[in-house]
Write a protein that holds these residues in place. Structure first.
Motif, short mmCIF file in Angstrom:
data_model
loop_
_atom_site.label_atom_id
_atom_site.label_comp_id
_atom_site.label_asym_id
_atom_site.label_seq_id
_atom_site.Cartn_x
_atom_site.Cartn_y
_atom_site.Cartn_z
N LEU A 70 -41.60 125.16 70.24
CA LEU A 70 -40.58 125.15 69.18
C LEU A 70 -39.77 123.85 69.21
CD1 LEU A 70 -39.42 128.84 69.58
CD2 LEU A 70 -40.42 127.87 67.50
N PHE A 71 -39.38 123.43 70.41
CA PHE A 71 -38.61 122.20 70.53
C PHE A 71 -39.44 121.01 70.06
CE2 PHE A 71 -37.28 118.42 72.93
CZ PHE A 71 -35.94 118.35 72.55
N LEU A 72 -40.69 120.94 70.48
CA LEU A 72 -41.55 119.83 70.06
C LEU A 72 -41.72 119.82 68.55
CD1 LEU A 72 -43.47 117.48 70.65
CD2 LEU A 72 -45.29 119.17 71.01
N ALA A 73 -41.94 120.99 67.96
CA ALA A 73 -42.11 121.06 66.51
C ALA A 73 -40.90 120.51 65.78
CB ALA A 73 -42.37 122.51 66.09
N HIS A 74 -39.73 120.93 66.19
CA HIS A 74 -38.52 120.49 65.49
C HIS A 74 -38.18 119.03 65.82
CE1 HIS A 74 -37.54 124.25 63.55
NE2 HIS A 74 -37.82 124.88 64.67
N LEU A 75 -38.55 118.57 67.00
CA LEU A 75 -38.35 117.16 67.32
C LEU A 75 -39.25 116.29 66.45
CD1 LEU A 75 -36.96 115.11 69.24
CD2 LEU A 75 -38.96 115.34 70.73
N LEU A 76 -40.51 116.70 66.27
CA LEU A 76 -41.41 115.94 65.41
C LEU A 76 -40.95 115.97 63.95
CD1 LEU A 76 -44.84 117.09 66.88
CD2 LEU A 76 -43.87 114.79 67.04
N THR A 77 -40.34 117.08 63.54
CA THR A 77 -39.92 117.21 62.15
C THR A 77 -38.65 116.43 61.86
OG1 THR A 77 -40.90 119.41 62.00
CG2 THR A 77 -39.21 118.87 60.38
N THR A 78 -37.68 116.48 62.78
CA THR A 78 -36.37 115.89 62.52
C THR A 78 -36.14 114.55 63.22
OG1 THR A 78 -35.26 116.95 64.41
CG2 THR A 78 -35.42 118.23 62.36
N GLY A 79 -36.82 114.33 64.34
CA GLY A 79 -36.57 113.15 65.14
C GLY A 79 -35.24 113.19 65.87
N ASP A 80 -34.56 114.32 65.84
CA ASP A 80 -33.21 114.45 66.41
C ASP A 80 -33.22 115.50 67.52
OD1 ASP A 80 -30.55 115.03 66.98
OD2 ASP A 80 -29.90 114.86 64.89
N PRO A 81 -33.03 115.09 68.79
CA PRO A 81 -33.05 116.06 69.88
C PRO A 81 -32.00 117.16 69.75
CG PRO A 81 -33.25 113.83 70.74
CD PRO A 81 -32.92 113.71 69.29
#
Length: 286
Positions: A227-238
């Motif tokens: 989930l974290f990787l998916a949202h990091l790839l989507t937003t670029g914002d940790p």
């Protein structure tokens, strides 16, 4: 559409490893190529299981077949979890390097699956040392739990300051981001739990209720890393990725509790993975 190569364990029954990671990634719109490092009947937390760990040669052969179809060039990230043994881990690290050579913007996210508080190490001898010496330095992002972070940093974590010192020590060895998927310390109430992300722009924590799940479902760390990787790839914002992952895994925990299951209820909670009903704001700590 972004794509992820996910290399980790597989179980026929239940939700750990790729069974916990692939569906959330797909539900969030990612194309996933799944390579399984083991095939077990069920996760080892049950005490009994059947199946086998695949050899390093087997995994290398599968990866070569994927590469022959052009399946590495288009990857936006490699996600690794349970490696099985050190030789297999070497194949995974080399595969991440192949993907990054083909796509310099690709990320390698390593979930350093080794053990947990209360259980200790549950992987084969030599694998923790391999992960610390080779997989972690090769990764852009790592997602340890608290037990794994203590081992990687070679220091106990009692306070938030201890946790920050540990993530800083690990980041100094290569990874740009460290996500601690479950964190408790002296200032966290017994009915709460935190997640911490530390990166070049600072560190943030998010706190959620600790739900009464007994026994705690296995695979939560695998799902959280995905989930974290998916949202990091989507937003670029940790920070955004931290908050989104915390909200989604909490929604899964709520559904799991409501259904009285020891297996993560990912399918039942699939809509809540995409649109969690509760959000949790993170706060800066460094």
């Amino acid at each position: 559409m972004k794509s992820v190569l996910s290399i980790q364990s597989h179980v026929a029954y239940g939700y750990v490893g790729n069974r916990a990671a692939v569906f959330p990634l797909q539900r969030l719109g990612f194309d996933v190529t799944a390579v399984n490092t083991v095939q077990f009947s069920n996760h080892t937390g049950y005490g009994q299981w059947t199946g086998q760990v695949f050899s390093a040669e087997h995994i290398a052969d599968v990866v070569d077949g994927v590469a022959a179809r052009g399946g590495l060039e288009g990857c936006d990230a490699v996600l690794s979890g349970y490696m099985g043994e050190a030789g297999l881990g070497q194949v995974i690290v080399e595969t991440a390097a192949r993907v990054k050579a083909a796509n310099p913007r690709a990320l390698y996210c390593c979930d350093p699956v080794m053990g947990d508080v209360g259980r200790g190490f549950f992987v084969r001898p030599g694998l923790p040392e391999f992960i610390r010496a080779h997989a972690v330095p090769a990764a852009d992002v790592i997602t340890p739990n608290q037990f794994e972070l203590e081992y990687l940093a070679d220091r106990p974590i009692v306070t938030l300051e201890d946790a920050l010192a540990a993530t800083a020590a690990v980041r100094a060895r290569g990874p740009r981001l460290v996500l601690v998927t479950s964190l408790t310390h002296a200032a966290v109430p017994a009915d709460r739990i935190e997640m911490l992300v530390d990166g070049p722009d600072g560190a943030r924590v998010v706190e959620t209720p600790r739900l009464p799940l007994d026994p705690p479902p296995s695979g939560a760390g695998d799902a959280t890393a995905a989930l974290f990787l998916a949202h990091l790839l989507t937003t670029g914002d940790p920070a955004q990725a931290l908050e989104a992952a915390a909200a989604a895994i909490f929604a899964v925990f709520e559904t799991t509790r409501d259904r009285g299951s020891r297996e993560l209820q990912l399918i039942a909670a699939q809509d809540r993975l995409v649109a969690p009903p509760r959000r949790f704001a993170s706060r800066p700590v460094r």
